[in-house]
Scaffold this motif. Structure first.
Motif, PDB file in Angstrom:
ATOM      1  N   PRO A 120      -6.049 -16.412  -9.749  1.00  0.00           N
ATOM      2  CA  PRO A 120      -5.905 -15.809  -8.420  1.00  0.00           C
ATOM      3  C   PRO A 120      -6.063 -14.288  -8.466  1.00  0.00           C
ATOM      4  CG  PRO A 120      -3.760 -16.305  -9.325  1.00  0.00           C
ATOM      5  CD  PRO A 120      -4.765 -16.836 -10.302  1.00  0.00           C
ATOM      6  N   ALA A 121      -6.351 -13.734  -7.301  1.00  0.00           N
ATOM      7  CA  ALA A 121      -6.497 -12.286  -7.200  1.00  0.00           C
ATOM      8  C   ALA A 121      -5.149 -11.653  -6.839  1.00  0.00           C
ATOM      9  CB  ALA A 121      -7.514 -11.949  -6.116  1.00  0.00           C
ATOM     10  N   SER A 122      -5.082 -10.366  -7.056  1.00  0.00           N
ATOM     11  CA  SER A 122      -3.865  -9.637  -6.702  1.00  0.00           C
ATOM     12  C   SER A 122      -3.647  -9.673  -5.194  1.00  0.00           C
ATOM     13  CB  SER A 122      -3.965  -8.195  -7.172  1.00  0.00           C
ATOM     14  OG  SER A 122      -3.929  -8.151  -8.580  1.00  0.00           O
ATOM     15  N   VAL A 123      -2.415  -9.426  -4.797  1.00  0.00           N
ATOM     16  CA  VAL A 123      -2.037  -9.542  -3.399  1.00  0.00           C
ATOM     17  C   VAL A 123      -1.404  -8.238  -2.927  1.00  0.00           C
ATOM     18  CG1 VAL A 123      -0.337 -10.636  -1.878  1.00  0.00           C
ATOM     19  CG2 VAL A 123      -1.673 -12.035  -3.445  1.00  0.00           C
ATOM     20  N   GLN A 124      -1.747  -7.851  -1.709  1.00  0.00           N
ATOM     21  CA  GLN A 124      -1.069  -6.697  -1.134  1.00  0.00           C
ATOM     22  C   GLN A 124      -0.366  -7.122   0.154  1.00  0.00           C
ATOM     23  OE1 GLN A 124      -3.107  -2.848   0.255  1.00  0.00           O
ATOM     24  NE2 GLN A 124      -2.230  -2.319  -1.731  1.00  0.00           N
ATOM     25  N   LEU A 125       0.900  -6.810   0.272  1.00  0.00           N
ATOM     26  CA  LEU A 125       1.679  -7.232   1.434  1.00  0.00           C
ATOM     27  C   LEU A 125       1.949  -6.036   2.350  1.00  0.00           C
ATOM     28  CD1 LEU A 125       4.176  -9.612  -0.378  1.00  0.00           C
ATOM     29  CD2 LEU A 125       2.254 -10.240   1.072  1.00  0.00           C
ATOM     30  N   PRO A 126       2.227  -6.308   3.625  1.00  0.00           N
ATOM     31  CA  PRO A 126       2.421  -5.217   4.573  1.00  0.00           C
ATOM     32  C   PRO A 126       3.798  -4.566   4.426  1.00  0.00           C
ATOM     33  CG  PRO A 126       2.728  -7.318   5.672  1.00  0.00           C
ATOM     34  CD  PRO A 126       2.273  -7.624   4.272  1.00  0.00           C
TER      35      PRO A 126
ATOM     36  N   ASP B 185       0.861  -1.180   0.000  1.00  0.00           N
ATOM     37  CA  ASP B 185       0.000   0.000   0.000  1.00  0.00           C
ATOM     38  C   ASP B 185       0.897   1.230   0.000  1.00  0.00           C
ATOM     39  OD1 ASP B 185      -1.756   2.030   0.426  1.00  0.00           O
ATOM     40  OD2 ASP B 185      -2.380   1.367   2.423  1.00  0.00           O
ATOM     41  N   ASN B 186       1.279   1.666  -1.180  1.00  0.00           N
ATOM     42  CA  ASN B 186       2.225   2.771  -1.289  1.00  0.00           C
ATOM     43  C   ASN B 186       1.671   4.062  -0.696  1.00  0.00           C
ATOM     44  OD1 ASN B 186       4.828   2.277  -2.924  1.00  0.00           O
ATOM     45  ND2 ASN B 186       3.272   0.999  -3.899  1.00  0.00           N
ATOM     46  N   GLU B 187       0.404   4.288  -0.933  1.00  0.00           N
ATOM     47  CA  GLU B 187      -0.207   5.510  -0.413  1.00  0.00           C
ATOM     48  C   GLU B 187      -0.168   5.475   1.112  1.00  0.00           C
ATOM     49  OE1 GLU B 187      -3.095   6.288   1.192  1.00  0.00           O
ATOM     50  OE2 GLU B 187      -3.451   8.365   0.562  1.00  0.00           O
ATOM     51  N   GLY B 188      -0.544   4.333   1.672  1.00  0.00           N
ATOM     52  CA  GLY B 188      -0.538   4.198   3.128  1.00  0.00           C
ATOM     53  C   GLY B 188       0.862   4.297   3.705  1.00  0.00           C
ATOM     54  N   ALA B 189       1.831   3.730   3.004  1.00  0.00           N
ATOM     55  CA  ALA B 189       3.201   3.765   3.496  1.00  0.00           C
ATOM     56  C   ALA B 189       3.723   5.203   3.517  1.00  0.00           C
ATOM     57  CB  ALA B 189       4.097   2.895   2.631  1.00  0.00           C
ATOM     58  N   ALA B 190       3.426   5.928   2.455  1.00  0.00           N
ATOM     59  CA  ALA B 190       3.852   7.334   2.413  1.00  0.00           C
ATOM     60  C   ALA B 190       3.184   8.099   3.549  1.00  0.00           C
ATOM     61  CB  ALA B 190       3.488   7.950   1.069  1.00  0.00           C
ATOM     62  N   HIS B 191       1.926   7.803   3.753  1.00  0.00           N
ATOM     63  CA  HIS B 191       1.185   8.435   4.845  1.00  0.00           C
ATOM     64  C   HIS B 191       1.872   8.150   6.183  1.00  0.00           C
ATOM     65  CE1 HIS B 191      -2.085   8.901   7.822  1.00  0.00           C
ATOM     66  NE2 HIS B 191      -2.569   9.805   6.978  1.00  0.00           N
ATOM     67  N   ALA B 192       2.279   6.906   6.387  1.00  0.00           N
ATOM     68  CA  ALA B 192       2.924   6.520   7.639  1.00  0.00           C
ATOM     69  C   ALA B 192       4.249   7.250   7.817  1.00  0.00           C
ATOM     70  CB  ALA B 192       3.151   5.011   7.667  1.00  0.00           C
ATOM     71  N   ALA B 193       4.997   7.344   6.722  1.00  0.00           N
ATOM     72  CA  ALA B 193       6.301   8.002   6.794  1.00  0.00           C
ATOM     73  C   ALA B 193       6.141   9.461   7.195  1.00  0.00           C
ATOM     74  CB  ALA B 193       7.009   7.896   5.441  1.00  0.00           C
ATOM     75  N   VAL B 194       5.210  10.124   6.553  1.00  0.00           N
ATOM     76  CA  VAL B 194       5.026  11.558   6.821  1.00  0.00           C
ATOM     77  C   VAL B 194       4.403  11.764   8.205  1.00  0.00           C
ATOM     78  CG1 VAL B 194       3.881  13.651   6.008  1.00  0.00           C
ATOM     79  CG2 VAL B 194       4.882  12.064   4.363  1.00  0.00           C
ATOM     80  N   SER B 195       3.524  10.872   8.594  1.00  0.00           N
ATOM     81  CA  SER B 195       2.925  10.982   9.922  1.00  0.00           C
ATOM     82  C   SER B 195       3.994  10.850  11.003  1.00  0.00           C
ATOM     83  CB  SER B 195       1.867   9.894  10.123  1.00  0.00           C
ATOM     84  OG  SER B 195       0.827  10.065   9.188  1.00  0.00           O
ATOM     85  N   HIS B 196       4.969   9.995  10.740  1.00  0.00           N
ATOM     86  CA  HIS B 196       6.084   9.847  11.674  1.00  0.00           C
ATOM     87  C   HIS B 196       6.784  11.194  11.862  1.00  0.00           C
ATOM     88  CE1 HIS B 196       9.935   8.600  13.335  1.00  0.00           C
ATOM     89  NE2 HIS B 196      10.564   8.915  12.215  1.00  0.00           N
ATOM     90  N   LEU B 197       6.997  11.884  10.759  1.00  0.00           N
ATOM     91  CA  LEU B 197       7.641  13.202  10.842  1.00  0.00           C
ATOM     92  C   LEU B 197       6.760  14.198  11.597  1.00  0.00           C
ATOM     93  CD1 LEU B 197       9.097  13.362   7.217  1.00  0.00           C
ATOM     94  CD2 LEU B 197      10.396  13.149   9.360  1.00  0.00           C
ATOM     95  N   ILE B 198       5.498  14.149  11.289  1.00  0.00           N
ATOM     96  CA  ILE B 198       4.558  15.066  11.965  1.00  0.00           C
ATOM     97  C   ILE B 198       4.556  14.785  13.470  1.00  0.00           C
ATOM     98  CG2 ILE B 198       2.114  15.658  12.217  1.00  0.00           C
ATOM     99  CD1 ILE B 198       1.872  15.142   9.161  1.00  0.00           C
TER     100      ILE B 198
END
Lengths: 334, 334
Positions: free
Chosen positions: A316-322, A163-176
């Motif tokens: 099979p369906a697409s997969v999203q990893l943590p 989840d690239n969007e979520g990961a970026a969100h997490a990175a920036v939230s860490h800074l905030i």
DNA sequence: ATCCAAAATGTAAAGCTTTACATTTGCCCA
DNA sequence: TGGGCAAATGTAAAGCTTTACATTTTGGAT
């Protein structure tokens, strides 16, 4: 004297070619005594299967092709490791094709696929040409494809991603969370599908914290060391310097760190830095880089498993990893 | 409906299969009108050559296999680029096999060769097994092989390399020229053929300057970041610290730099550092790393050219290319 | 119109393996 | 000894292309 064929082996062992073939592929259906004779004849002649003939007859090649945009990018290596282990477990040989992001080379590998030299392909980057959407692919008769990470969702192949969007969100939230308010983002190239996703996550994190996303805080980049250095130059030149930067990949962050060090700007005292990918060298940056880790080996393995399923006839369906935010020494309070 | 064959195309175009084949390979011998009809039939059917059948008939695969010990090692990427450009110019597809320095994987790729799936191979590392010496290879019927850099000279294949001993000598002489007298060397793994050569160059440089080569100044290493960090620990713990270190590769030097920075040891003020390889990140180390540059792209290209010559029936000699000492910021006067 | 050489096309074999099906061998039991 | 079944082996076709050689067509010259 040219290569020995199955016929030479058969003659020496005094059996038919069918028996030789069976010895090699289903040893248990042939009598022990015969088998020994055949195997000894194989050794004696130095016989090796002709892969072309086998593949012609079996209509498969027991090979999987991995198309990599840039083999020099350390990001890909662990993915390849994950692919390899699953592939060899399934009896497939993994071959890597380095497209160098060039259309011509990419075409060469697509032709490779079309000619039936591989039973499937794994894509590690958005292709230059649009041959990968499902209708086109079926029309061309291309073998199955699974994409990893860098590919658009529309009508494309099955995909493994984070989840690239979520990961970026997490990175920036860490800074905030560390008190930063003026946070810049150094983006990837526009052509890359990930760029937009990471920018979106960056903006959303700002909004969640009641901050404004400012265009002048969004720096261009191309994933290379040099654009990291360019980002530093731009950073230096700004009236109101950001107190933190979130980079769309580690390599750019490393370029920034090098320039910052040379200019006497201290990290994280003067500016905090977050990267993306957790490449091999991230732990040995100066200072060690806070970044987003992608489970690269697992991504490769998962993609290979999906491909095997498709080859086996499933859908099979697409997969999203943590992903994981790895906090090291390049980030600190304002 | 399965894949269209040349016969389907022939039927639709109203010609024989021979003509279709000629259209595809020697277009100028077939009449323009016929050619058009055939090509349109090709498009109409979506025909693609069956590589297995072609390769079976032609007894070659138009593929070259590059065996890489560790694709994650950035040292190899530019070599691959050099290989690729020569290979594709010659109409060959380059495929990469990552052996991961594992015997099993290596065997898999050797089998690949034996099965005739590639017309030749380029070796980027000393193989685990001894299948590459010329008598064995001929006995096995292996296609031709050219080795790059990391391979022993005895009865082995044609090789492209640099003068490792001389390069190490140059690196250490540079340090001596800056006034250093106590110079350590962090070596590569014993198993690697390059290790001995670089150690020899290091020792010879010391001798040339009238210095003694001391065992306690020769640190073990394995080309990894971690052994660079270990080297720092050992350096820290010594009574008489060396004033300079010469590393057998850049990655170990980077590990050392990271640990040194963390411990407050300044480079080059407190200690000078020289690496080897000039990998991509060497210019962005902190400080930028003095190192030995190998002409990697050119090495790859040269190796590919040699391979093509051998395939073409010639028997070229091994090649040695020039190295270059790149002086950056990690070395200074005592 | 005829003939000839050159150009264009066709025929058929070879390249090596796998595998469905047919045949032989081996063994057990009556 | 003979019959029957299973195990072992053999036969032959199919998979698709390239290419040497044979044949046909074309076009020009006489």
């Amino acid at each position: 004297m040219s290569r020995p064929t199955i016929e030479d082996v058969a003659r020496i062992a005094g059996v038919s070619i069918a028996t030789v073939s069976r010895c090699l592929h289903m040893p248990d259906v042939v009598a022990v005594k015969t088998r020994e004779r055949v195997l000894s004849a194989v050794r004696q002649t130095g016989y090796n299967l002709n892969a072309a003939a086998q593949s012609l007859r079996q209509r498969r090649s027991n090979t999987v092709l991995v198309m990599v945009p840039d083999i020099g990018n350390t990001f890909f290596s662990k993915i390849l490791g994950g692919i390899e282990s699953e592939a060899s477990a399934a009896g497939l040989t993994m071959l890597i094709g380095d497209t160098g992001r060039s259309r011509a080379r990419e075409d060469a590998y697509v032709r490779y696929l079309l000619n039936g030299r591989a039973d499937g392909a794994l894509l590690l980057a958005d292709p230059q040409a649009a041959w990968f959407d499902i209708p086109t692919r079926n029309a061309m008769g291309l073998p199955p494809i699974v994409a990893i990470s860098e590919i658009g969702p529309d009508s494309g192949p099955v995909t493994v991603s984070i989840d690239n969007e979520g990961a970026a969100h997490a990175a920036v939230s860490h800074l905030i969370g560390l008190g930063h308010r003026r946070i810049a983002h150094v983006a990837g190239p526009d052509s890359n599908i990930l760029t937009a996703q990471r920018v979106a996550g960056y903006r959303r994190a700002l909004h969640s914290a009641g901050l404004q996303a400012e265009p002048w805080l969004e720096f261009p980049g191309d994933f290379g060391l040099t654009s990291g250095r360019a980002a530093f130059a731009r950073f230096q030149g700004q009236d109101q310097r950001p107190s933190a930067l979130f980079f769309a990949n580690d390599e750019m962050a490393m370029g920034f760190l090098a320039s910052a060090y040379a200019a006497g700007v201290r990290v994280p005292r003067d500016v905090s830095i977050v990267g993306f990918d957790d490449i091999h060298f991230a732990q040995s940056c100066i200072p060690a880089l806070t970044t987003i880790r992608q489970p690269r080996a697992e991504m490769g393995a998962a993609a290979m498993r999906l491909l095997l399923e498709i080859i086996g006839g499933k859908a099979p369906a697409s997969v999203q990893l943590p992903y994981e935010l790895v906090i090291r020494d390049s980030t600190g309070p304002v």
